[in-house]
Design an enzyme around this catalytic site. Structure first.
Site, PDB file in Angstrom:
ATOM      1  N   ASN A   7      25.288 -37.892  34.534  1.00 13.91           N
ATOM      2  CA  ASN A   7      24.400 -38.482  35.537  1.00 13.91           C
ATOM      3  C   ASN A   7      23.008 -37.914  35.273  1.00 13.91           C
ATOM      4  O   ASN A   7      22.721 -36.764  35.599  1.00 13.91           O
ATOM      5  CB  ASN A   7      24.896 -38.097  36.938  1.00 13.91           C
ATOM      6  CG  ASN A   7      24.049 -38.697  38.035  1.00 13.91           C
ATOM      7  OD1 ASN A   7      22.999 -39.300  37.774  1.00 13.91           O
ATOM      8  ND2 ASN A   7      24.493 -38.536  39.268  1.00 13.91           N
ATOM      9  N   ARG A  91      26.379 -42.732  34.582  1.00  9.19           N
ATOM     10  CA  ARG A  91      25.962 -43.381  35.822  1.00  9.19           C
ATOM     11  C   ARG A  91      24.630 -44.055  35.546  1.00  9.19           C
ATOM     12  O   ARG A  91      23.683 -43.402  35.091  1.00  9.19           O
ATOM     13  CB  ARG A  91      25.789 -42.347  36.922  1.00  9.19           C
ATOM     14  CG  ARG A  91      25.259 -42.986  38.170  1.00  9.19           C
ATOM     15  CD  ARG A  91      24.696 -41.981  39.118  1.00  9.19           C
ATOM     16  NE  ARG A  91      24.230 -42.645  40.312  1.00  9.19           N
ATOM     17  CZ  ARG A  91      23.242 -42.199  41.070  1.00  9.19           C
ATOM     18  NH1 ARG A  91      22.625 -41.082  40.760  1.00  9.19           N
ATOM     19  NH2 ARG A  91      22.892 -42.853  42.142  1.00  9.19           N
ATOM     20  N   HIS A 180      25.214 -47.037  45.887  1.00  2.84           N
ATOM     21  CA  HIS A 180      26.440 -46.256  46.179  1.00  2.84           C
ATOM     22  C   HIS A 180      27.711 -47.051  45.886  1.00  2.84           C
ATOM     23  O   HIS A 180      28.782 -46.761  46.439  1.00  2.84           O
ATOM     24  CB  HIS A 180      26.512 -45.826  47.666  1.00  2.84           C
ATOM     25  CG  HIS A 180      25.471 -44.845  48.092  1.00  2.84           C
ATOM     26  ND1 HIS A 180      24.859 -44.906  49.320  1.00  2.84           N
ATOM     27  CD2 HIS A 180      24.941 -43.784  47.459  1.00  2.84           C
ATOM     28  CE1 HIS A 180      23.994 -43.914  49.434  1.00  2.84           C
ATOM     29  NE2 HIS A 180      24.018 -43.215  48.302  1.00  2.84           N
ATOM     30  N   ARG A 241      14.482 -40.967  54.370  1.00  4.45           N
ATOM     31  CA  ARG A 241      14.082 -42.384  54.290  1.00  4.45           C
ATOM     32  C   ARG A 241      14.162 -43.037  55.659  1.00  4.45           C
ATOM     33  O   ARG A 241      15.073 -42.748  56.437  1.00  4.45           O
ATOM     34  CB  ARG A 241      14.990 -43.149  53.322  1.00  4.45           C
ATOM     35  CG  ARG A 241      14.903 -42.662  51.901  1.00  4.45           C
ATOM     36  CD  ARG A 241      15.714 -43.586  50.983  1.00  4.45           C
ATOM     37  NE  ARG A 241      15.966 -42.939  49.715  1.00  4.45           N
ATOM     38  CZ  ARG A 241      17.168 -42.790  49.166  1.00  4.45           C
ATOM     39  NH1 ARG A 241      18.245 -43.271  49.761  1.00  4.45           N
ATOM     40  NH2 ARG A 241      17.299 -42.183  48.010  1.00  4.45           N
ATOM     41  N   GLU A 384      32.637 -39.962  42.589  1.00  5.59           N
ATOM     42  CA  GLU A 384      32.025 -40.974  41.722  1.00  5.59           C
ATOM     43  C   GLU A 384      32.294 -40.686  40.247  1.00  5.59           C
ATOM     44  O   GLU A 384      32.473 -41.599  39.456  1.00  5.59           O
ATOM     45  CB  GLU A 384      30.516 -41.042  42.011  1.00  5.59           C
ATOM     46  CG  GLU A 384      30.241 -41.685  43.367  1.00  5.59           C
ATOM     47  CD  GLU A 384      28.892 -41.331  43.967  1.00  5.59           C
ATOM     48  OE1 GLU A 384      28.716 -40.162  44.374  1.00  5.59           O
ATOM     49  OE2 GLU A 384      28.021 -42.205  44.034  1.00  5.59           O
TER      50      GLU A 384
END
Ligand code: ADP
Length: 399
Positions: A7, A91, A180, A241, A384
């Site tokens: 990643n 990823r 996601h 955010r 993941e």
């Protein structure tokens, strides 16, 4: 088959080496400050010591070389040589409308990932750098891309379109993509196993709640709606955010603060969310503590989060005309019993009731709903990397 999962960020690189026989983690680690100076933390899982030192990493190529060096070293290693690594899974954040599934990387795929750079200008270039660095160090070892957006490509037009002039979609690709996806896909599959029913027969709502948070409506194993949008800023208020806001706020703030759209967007991404409201922290642990000590703004930020999750879940129950299971995952979803309870308090109308004893458990797949709850509620730690490794193996073996 042993698979290296990568990643890659602009100055960092996270990795895991998995043995797919038994899906065992062999080692994991993190390269930081790539392009600045370089630091490697390497954690073998076989009892050998952790390596935690500065290593020069002028580019990602040196970072990958350092990782492989440690993976194969006598002192810190978990394999004898690089040739034991059968494939690399990456990823990749944005696959646009080009990728609805994971794919083996070749030149055409690499250029398609490059074409998605305008949609993810911070992430895709770093992901490409990681792929190229692996090619430079590992040669022809098969590489696979697993996209954050791919799972959501099954959304229907009514869910992914914005009500703006249609040519912004056709000409500029403005639409909801969602993120996601790898996590939502993993927990949905696991939920079906826990529920003992085929995924194809289930209506699930997955709540991935971490630094970034998104919710996904999964009907029959396919994403039919999700809360993040064209970018990950949309949907829920998150750590930093803002989530969904009235777009006119941007023009109003520009006129009244003297800041331009770029600066304001940066504020909406990095200084908003629960951090902006509380003025304390983006971390829910800090907010829990502050709220308990009587800080009203911390309490408000937490309430806003739970309220937004509950409203989104309600919307997705309507979108799917029902729900069989609700899943909580990621940092907050897996660890914060109070947040889960706060969200589920809104969901009594669905016949949901939570068992406080079960809800207190941590770090394992578990049901937190009571036996008579009409909808089952689960906590499932996400993984993941495992999904990336499984996809990589399946693609390389032609499954
Ligand atoms: P990322 O989105 O970066 O992968 P994570 O899924 O690891 O993030 O989630 C990190 C967040 O999880 C932290 O910022 C924190 O808010 C939250 N978190 C972690 N542990 C707890 C806890 N015990 N209680 C409440 N929140 C927690």
């Amino acid at each position: 088959m042993k698979i290296l999962v990568i990643n890659c960020g602009s100055s960092s690189l996270k990795y895991q080496l998995l043995d797919m026989e038994g899906e065992k983690l062999l080692a994991k680690g993190l390269c930081e400050r790539i392009g600045i100076d370089g630091h490697l933390t390497h954690k073998p899982q076989n009892g050998k010591p952790t390596f935690n030192e500065d290593v020069a990493m002028p580019t990602h190529t040196e970072a990958i070389a350092a990782v492989l060096d440690k993976l194969t070293s006598a002192q810190y290693g978990v394999v004898d040589s690089m040739s034991e690594i059968g494939a690399v899974g990456h990823r990749v954040v944005h696959g646009g409308e080009k990728f609805a599934a994971s794919v083996r990387i070749d030149d055409a795929v690499l250029s398609a990932i490059s074409e998605c750079i305008p949609l993810a200008p911070l992430h895709n270039p770093a992901n490409i750098t990681g792929i190229e660095a692996c090619k430079a160090v590992m040669g022809d070892v098969p590489q696979v891309a697993v996209f954050d957006t791919a799972f959501h490509q099954s959304m229907p037009g009514k869910a992914f379109m914005y009500a703006i002039p249609y040519e912004y979609y056709t000409d500029l690709k403005v639409r909801r993509y969602g993120f996601h996806g790898t996590s939502h896909r993993y927990v949905a599959k696991r939920a079906a196993e826990m529920l003992g029913k085929p995924l194809e027969e289930l209506k699930l709502i997955s709540c991935h709640m971490g630094n970034g948070s998104s919710i996904c409506a999964i009907d029959g194993g396919r994403s039919v709606d999700t809360s993040m949008g064209f970018t990950p800023i949309a949907g829920l208020p998150m750590g930093t955010r803002c989530g969904d806001i009235d777009v006119s706020i941007l023009e109003y703030l520009a006129a009244n603060t003297g800041k331009d759209v770029k600066e304001l967007t940066n504020i909406l991404n990095k200084k908003s969310g629960v951090l902006g409201v509380s003025g304390i922290s983006s971390d829910f642990r800090d907010l829990d503590n502050a709220a308990q000590e009587g800080n009203d703004r911390a309490a408000l930020a937490l309430e806003m989060f739970c309220y937004a999750v509950a409203k989104t879940v309600g919307g997705y129950v309507a979108a799917m005309n029902g729900v069989d299971g609700i899943i909580f995952t990621a940092g907050i979803g897996e660890n914060s019993a109070d947040t889960r309870a706060g969200i589920c308090e809104y969901l009594g109308y669905l016949g949901i009731s939570i068992c406080s004893e079960r809800n207190a458990k941590r770090g394992e797949d578990t049901f937190i709903s009571t036996d008579d709850s009409r909808v089952r509620v689960m906590v499932i730690p996400t993984n993941e990397e495992l999904v990336i490794a499984r996809d990589t193996r399946d693609i390389v073996l032609g499954k």
